[in-house]
Design a protein around this motif. Sequence first.
Motif, mmCIF file in Angstrom:
data_model
loop_
_atom_site.group_PDB
_atom_site.id
_atom_site.type_symbol
_atom_site.label_atom_id
_atom_site.label_comp_id
_atom_site.label_asym_id
_atom_site.label_seq_id
_atom_site.Cartn_x
_atom_site.Cartn_y
_atom_site.Cartn_z
ATOM 1 N N MET A 107 -6.387 -0.926 3.314
ATOM 2 C CA MET A 107 -7.655 -1.502 3.783
ATOM 3 C C MET A 107 -7.484 -2.184 5.137
ATOM 4 O O MET A 107 -8.334 -2.034 6.024
ATOM 5 C CB MET A 107 -8.189 -2.500 2.753
ATOM 6 C CG MET A 107 -8.722 -1.847 1.509
ATOM 7 S SD MET A 107 -9.490 -3.003 0.378
ATOM 8 C CE MET A 107 -8.088 -3.942 -0.204
ATOM 9 N N SER A 108 -6.395 -2.915 5.319
ATOM 10 C CA SER A 108 -6.152 -3.582 6.603
ATOM 11 C C SER A 108 -5.902 -2.574 7.706
ATOM 12 O O SER A 108 -6.344 -2.761 8.841
ATOM 13 C CB SER A 108 -4.949 -4.513 6.489
ATOM 14 O OG SER A 108 -5.186 -5.520 5.567
ATOM 15 N N PHE A 140 -0.722 -3.339 -5.248
ATOM 16 C CA PHE A 140 -1.428 -4.367 -4.495
ATOM 17 C C PHE A 140 -1.124 -4.241 -3.003
ATOM 18 O O PHE A 140 -2.031 -4.297 -2.162
ATOM 19 C CB PHE A 140 -1.033 -5.754 -5.010
ATOM 20 C CG PHE A 140 -1.608 -6.878 -4.206
ATOM 21 C CD1 PHE A 140 -2.952 -7.206 -4.312
ATOM 22 C CD2 PHE A 140 -0.818 -7.601 -3.320
ATOM 23 C CE1 PHE A 140 -3.495 -8.239 -3.565
ATOM 24 C CE2 PHE A 140 -1.344 -8.626 -2.574
ATOM 25 C CZ PHE A 140 -2.685 -8.951 -2.696
ATOM 26 N N LEU A 141 0.145 -4.070 -2.651
ATOM 27 C CA LEU A 141 0.523 -3.922 -1.246
ATOM 28 C C LEU A 141 -0.061 -2.646 -0.642
ATOM 29 O O LEU A 141 -0.494 -2.650 0.514
ATOM 30 C CB LEU A 141 2.042 -3.928 -1.095
ATOM 31 C CG LEU A 141 2.735 -5.275 -1.264
ATOM 32 C CD1 LEU A 141 4.241 -5.095 -1.212
ATOM 33 C CD2 LEU A 141 2.275 -6.243 -0.211
ATOM 34 N N LEU A 142 -0.073 -1.581 -1.395
ATOM 35 C CA LEU A 142 -0.659 -0.335 -0.900
ATOM 36 C C LEU A 142 -2.156 -0.472 -0.662
ATOM 37 O O LEU A 142 -2.679 -0.017 0.358
ATOM 38 C CB LEU A 142 -0.381 0.814 -1.870
ATOM 39 C CG LEU A 142 1.006 1.424 -1.803
ATOM 40 C CD1 LEU A 142 1.199 2.419 -2.939
ATOM 41 C CD2 LEU A 142 1.220 2.102 -0.471
ATOM 42 N N ALA A 143 -2.855 -1.098 -1.596
ATOM 43 C CA ALA A 143 -4.301 -1.268 -1.437
ATOM 44 C C ALA A 143 -4.620 -2.196 -0.277
ATOM 45 O O ALA A 143 -5.464 -1.885 0.577
ATOM 46 C CB ALA A 143 -4.908 -1.804 -2.735
ATOM 47 N N VAL A 199 -3.578 -5.942 15.973
ATOM 48 C CA VAL A 199 -2.636 -6.777 15.212
ATOM 49 C C VAL A 199 -2.854 -6.573 13.717
ATOM 50 O O VAL A 199 -1.891 -6.461 12.945
ATOM 51 C CB VAL A 199 -2.794 -8.260 15.604
ATOM 52 C CG1 VAL A 199 -2.016 -9.165 14.676
ATOM 53 C CG2 VAL A 199 -2.372 -8.471 17.047
ATOM 54 N N MET A 200 -4.114 -6.489 13.295
ATOM 55 C CA MET A 200 -4.427 -6.274 11.886
ATOM 56 C C MET A 200 -3.962 -4.891 11.423
ATOM 57 O O MET A 200 -3.468 -4.733 10.299
ATOM 58 C CB MET A 200 -5.929 -6.431 11.648
ATOM 59 C CG MET A 200 -6.309 -6.437 10.196
ATOM 60 S SD MET A 200 -7.990 -6.989 9.896
ATOM 61 C CE MET A 200 -8.930 -5.664 10.570
ATOM 62 N N ILE A 229 -7.755 -0.273 12.580
ATOM 63 C CA ILE A 229 -7.914 0.895 13.457
ATOM 64 C C ILE A 229 -9.355 1.013 13.919
ATOM 65 O O ILE A 229 -9.624 1.330 15.086
ATOM 66 C CB ILE A 229 -7.435 2.174 12.734
ATOM 67 C CG1 ILE A 229 -5.910 2.182 12.667
ATOM 68 C CG2 ILE A 229 -7.934 3.427 13.430
ATOM 69 C CD1 ILE A 229 -5.335 3.313 11.851
ATOM 70 N N ALA A 230 -10.295 0.726 13.026
ATOM 71 C CA ALA A 230 -11.710 0.787 13.414
ATOM 72 C C ALA A 230 -12.024 -0.230 14.504
ATOM 73 O O ALA A 230 -12.779 0.064 15.436
ATOM 74 C CB ALA A 230 -12.599 0.548 12.199
#
Length: 86
Positions: A13-14, A6-9, A68-69, A19-20
Motif C-alpha cells: 500500500m505504501s 502485515f509487512l507485505l500489505a 520517500v514513502m 509511486i502515485a
Amino acid sequence: MSLAFFLLALGTMSLVAGIALAFNIRDAAGAAARYAAVNTERAMHARGDLGAPKRVMSKHVYRYLGSVMALAGLVFTLGGLLELAF
C-alpha cells in the motif's frame, strides 16, 4: 507468519501510494496541495481570520514525500518477502 503478511500489505500500500504521489499520477500531488490549502483556509476561518491562506507546501514537496514513502514501502515489502522466505 502474520508479521510477513502485515509487512507485505503495509509495504504494498505504501509503495503504490508513494509511486502515485512521486510520479504525480492523475495529479495526486496537486490534489494533496489543494487539499492542504483548503484545510488551512478552513482552520483560519474557524479562528476568525479572513485573510488569504499561506502556502505551506508546494506540489514538489508532496512529490518528494511520495518518493520517500515509496522507498519505505519497498523496504517493508522486501522485509515481508524475507520474512516469508525464512
